[in-house]
Design a protein around this motif. Structure first.
Motif, PDB file in Angstrom:
ATOM      1  N   UNK A   1       0.844  -1.003  -0.019  1.00  0.00           N
ATOM      2  CA  UNK A   1      -0.010  -0.125   0.009  1.00  0.00           C
ATOM      3  C   UNK A   1       0.967   1.298   0.061  1.00  0.00           C
ATOM      4  N   UNK A   2       0.464   2.138  -0.783  1.00  0.00           N
ATOM      5  CA  UNK A   2       1.345   3.393  -0.837  1.00  0.00           C
ATOM      6  C   UNK A   2       0.494   4.607  -1.372  1.00  0.00           C
ATOM      7  N   UNK A   3       0.865   5.726  -1.068  1.00  0.00           N
ATOM      8  CA  UNK A   3       0.181   6.860  -1.542  1.00  0.00           C
ATOM      9  C   UNK A   3      -1.291   6.810  -1.490  1.00  0.00           C
ATOM     10  N   UNK A   4      -1.779   6.727  -0.417  1.00  0.00           N
ATOM     11  CA  UNK A   4      -3.412   6.919  -0.277  1.00  0.00           C
ATOM     12  C   UNK A   4      -4.061   5.617  -0.972  1.00  0.00           C
ATOM     13  N   UNK A   5      -3.324   4.569  -1.606  1.00  0.00           N
ATOM     14  CA  UNK A   5      -4.019   3.516  -2.353  1.00  0.00           C
ATOM     15  C   UNK A   5      -3.838   2.311  -1.689  1.00  0.00           C
ATOM     16  N   UNK A   6      -4.882   1.433  -1.704  1.00  0.00           N
ATOM     17  CA  UNK A   6      -4.944   0.235  -0.965  1.00  0.00           C
ATOM     18  C   UNK A   6      -4.731  -0.851  -2.156  1.00  0.00           C
ATOM     19  N   UNK A   7      -5.488  -0.948  -3.204  1.00  0.00           N
ATOM     20  CA  UNK A   7      -5.359  -1.689  -4.223  1.00  0.00           C
ATOM     21  C   UNK A   7      -5.515  -1.210  -5.324  1.00  0.00           C
ATOM     22  N   UNK A   8      -4.828  -1.595  -6.438  1.00  0.00           N
ATOM     23  CA  UNK A   8      -4.695  -1.099  -7.603  1.00  0.00           C
ATOM     24  C   UNK A   8      -5.859  -1.317  -8.618  1.00  0.00           C
ATOM     25  N   UNK A   9      -6.886  -0.573  -8.561  1.00  0.00           N
ATOM     26  CA  UNK A   9      -8.007  -0.573  -9.324  1.00  0.00           C
ATOM     27  C   UNK A   9      -7.893  -0.794 -10.745  1.00  0.00           C
ATOM     28  N   UNK A  10      -6.938  -0.055 -11.388  1.00  0.00           N
ATOM     29  CA  UNK A  10      -6.726  -0.071 -12.786  1.00  0.00           C
ATOM     30  C   UNK A  10      -6.070  -1.362 -13.220  1.00  0.00           C
ATOM     31  N   UNK A  11      -5.242  -1.885 -12.433  1.00  0.00           N
ATOM     32  CA  UNK A  11      -4.512  -2.905 -12.849  1.00  0.00           C
ATOM     33  C   UNK A  11      -5.425  -4.090 -12.805  1.00  0.00           C
ATOM     34  N   UNK A  12      -6.210  -4.189 -11.547  1.00  0.00           N
ATOM     35  CA  UNK A  12      -7.256  -5.280 -11.459  1.00  0.00           C
ATOM     36  C   UNK A  12      -8.077  -5.063 -12.781  1.00  0.00           C
ATOM     37  N   UNK A  13      -8.534  -4.084 -13.211  1.00  0.00           N
ATOM     38  CA  UNK A  13      -9.473  -3.942 -14.227  1.00  0.00           C
ATOM     39  C   UNK A  13      -8.775  -4.403 -15.747  1.00  0.00           C
ATOM     40  N   UNK A  14      -7.330  -4.025 -15.528  1.00  0.00           N
ATOM     41  CA  UNK A  14      -6.664  -4.385 -16.879  1.00  0.00           C
ATOM     42  C   UNK A  14      -6.766  -5.979 -16.872  1.00  0.00           C
ATOM     43  N   UNK A  15      -6.431  -6.777 -15.938  1.00  0.00           N
ATOM     44  CA  UNK A  15      -6.620  -7.904 -15.988  1.00  0.00           C
ATOM     45  C   UNK A  15      -8.022  -8.833 -16.156  1.00  0.00           C
ATOM     46  N   UNK A  16      -9.123  -7.954 -15.518  1.00  0.00           N
ATOM     47  CA  UNK A  16     -10.216  -8.413 -15.813  1.00  0.00           C
ATOM     48  C   UNK A  16     -10.585  -8.159 -17.344  1.00  0.00           C
ATOM     49  N   UNK A  17     -10.122  -7.217 -17.808  1.00  0.00           N
ATOM     50  CA  UNK A  17     -10.510  -7.048 -19.514  1.00  0.00           C
ATOM     51  C   UNK A  17      -9.839  -8.139 -20.020  1.00  0.00           C
ATOM     52  N   UNK A  18      -8.642  -8.622 -19.814  1.00  0.00           N
ATOM     53  CA  UNK A  18      -7.797  -9.833 -20.313  1.00  0.00           C
ATOM     54  C   UNK A  18      -8.547 -11.048 -20.376  1.00  0.00           C
TER      55      UNK A  18
END
Ligand SMILES: [Zn+2]
Length: 341
Positions: free
Chosen positions: A131-148
């Motif tokens: 976790x870093x910079x006010x972020x817990x989970x990487x929303x856009x990275x998870x969306x990228x994998x979901x798109x794939x």
């Protein structure tokens, strides 16, 4: 032509820490602003709850459990900086991911559709296990994998937040199927994102960093899109365009020193819409990252949504630039050379 745009809005009111810039007040006028300026143009989505295993395409289960436990234990800090959790943060972060995935699915179900996941906590600083910079989970990275998993192999992510998206870069650094392009102010948090960070092994060349000196605004962004972002996207030919849309490069943002205007955000979004239409059958999703002046944030998101919906910018959208922009031509030429563009 006008389009209906699917939008999720998750404001996570319990995910809040006194005096912290990443707080629910950021969202106080977004819904009204959008309802007022895009009447009949928005399909408001309600996130469907998801299970924590939806995160494990990006974050190992041990990390997911770590965030869950830390949130259960009550308010605290989960990194060496100022990334906080409260008792509700694990569920809030799950909802943010759910809303992002729900928006993506709504986009894929409609043709030539573009949507926006307006969510918090943000995601682009979160690495696979950090976790870093006010972020817990990487929303856009998870969306990228979901798109794939939904059959879209090649994903392009354009990140125009004023901070470098170190988490997203890290997650896809060796992945040739995900192009990550970041514009950011150099010398501020998180301190990386130099032009020489270009990817690793199979992913060499699919990370493009464009650091800016302080003061860059609409003109610098315009030149950057022409010189680098457009040719890089056309060479990569993505199946979908995802956008880490942080609005903290705005001239009124308290956390950084660039000077993009509300009109600039309309123009940036319009360009991205054009690329999505030409390259990936219109498929494009914006995911909110930063933006810490609530008024600037809501009017800039409105301007992006106008561009997504194919509408015009009202005359009242002002400029507000305070000083002349630095010349970045040489730096852009250097990045073009590094990437053979
Ligand atoms: Zn930011």
């Amino acid at each position: 032509m006008n389009f209906i745009i699917p939008i999720s809005l998750v404001d996570s009111p319990q995910h809040s820490s006194p005096g912290h810039p990443e707080n629910p007040a950021r969202f106080r006028s977004i819904r009204d602003e959008l309802s007022q300026h895009l009447p009949g143009k928005i399909q408001w989505l309600e996130p469907e709850p998801i299970q924590p295993d939806m995160l494990t395409t990006v974050h190992p289960e041990s990390y997911v459990r770590f965030i869950e436990r830390r949130a259960e234990n009550g308010p605290g800090i989960v990194d060496y900086g100022d990334t906080y959790v409260t008792r509700s943060s694990f569920q809030d972060a799950l909802y943010a991911v759910a809303a992002t995935l729900g928006t993506l699915e709504a986009i894929l179900e409609a043709s030539a559709s573009k949507g926006f996941a307006i969510i918090r906590p943000p995601g682009h600083h979160a690495a696979s296990q950090k976790a870093m910079g006010f972020c817990l989970f990487n929303n856009i990275a998870i969306a990228s994998r979901h798109a794939q998993t939904m059959g879209l192999q090649r994903v392009a992510i354009v990140d125009f937040d004023v901070h470098h998206g170190n988490g997203t870069q890290d997650i896809f650094y060796a992945d040739p199927d995900v192009l990550y392009i970041s514009t950011h102010q150099s010398g501020i948090f998180p301190g990386i994102g130099t032009e020489n960070e270009t990817g690793y092994q199979e992913g060499l060349g699919t990370t493009i960093n464009i650091p800016f000196p302080g003061g860059v605004g609409d003109d610098g962004f315009d030149k950057t899109f022409t010189a680098i972002i457009q040719p890089a996207l056309y060479r990569f030919r993505p199946d979908i365009l995802l956008v880490s849309a942080g609005y903290d490069a705005h001239h009124d943002d308290p956390l950084a020193g660039l000077q993009v205007t509300g009109k600039g955000y309309f123009e940036i979004t319009q360009k991205l819409v054009g690329y999505a239409n030409e390259l990936c059958e219109g498929r494009m999703m914006m995911v909110l990252e930063g933006g810490y002046n609530p008024e600037a944030l809501s009017s800039s998101i409105r301007n992006s949504c106008l561009a997504l919906a194919g509408m015009n910018l009202p005359e009242t959208a002002g400029t507000g630039v305070r000083f002349s922009e630095p010349d970045i031509q040489e730096s852009l030429q250097n990045i073009r050379r590094i990437h053979s563009l």
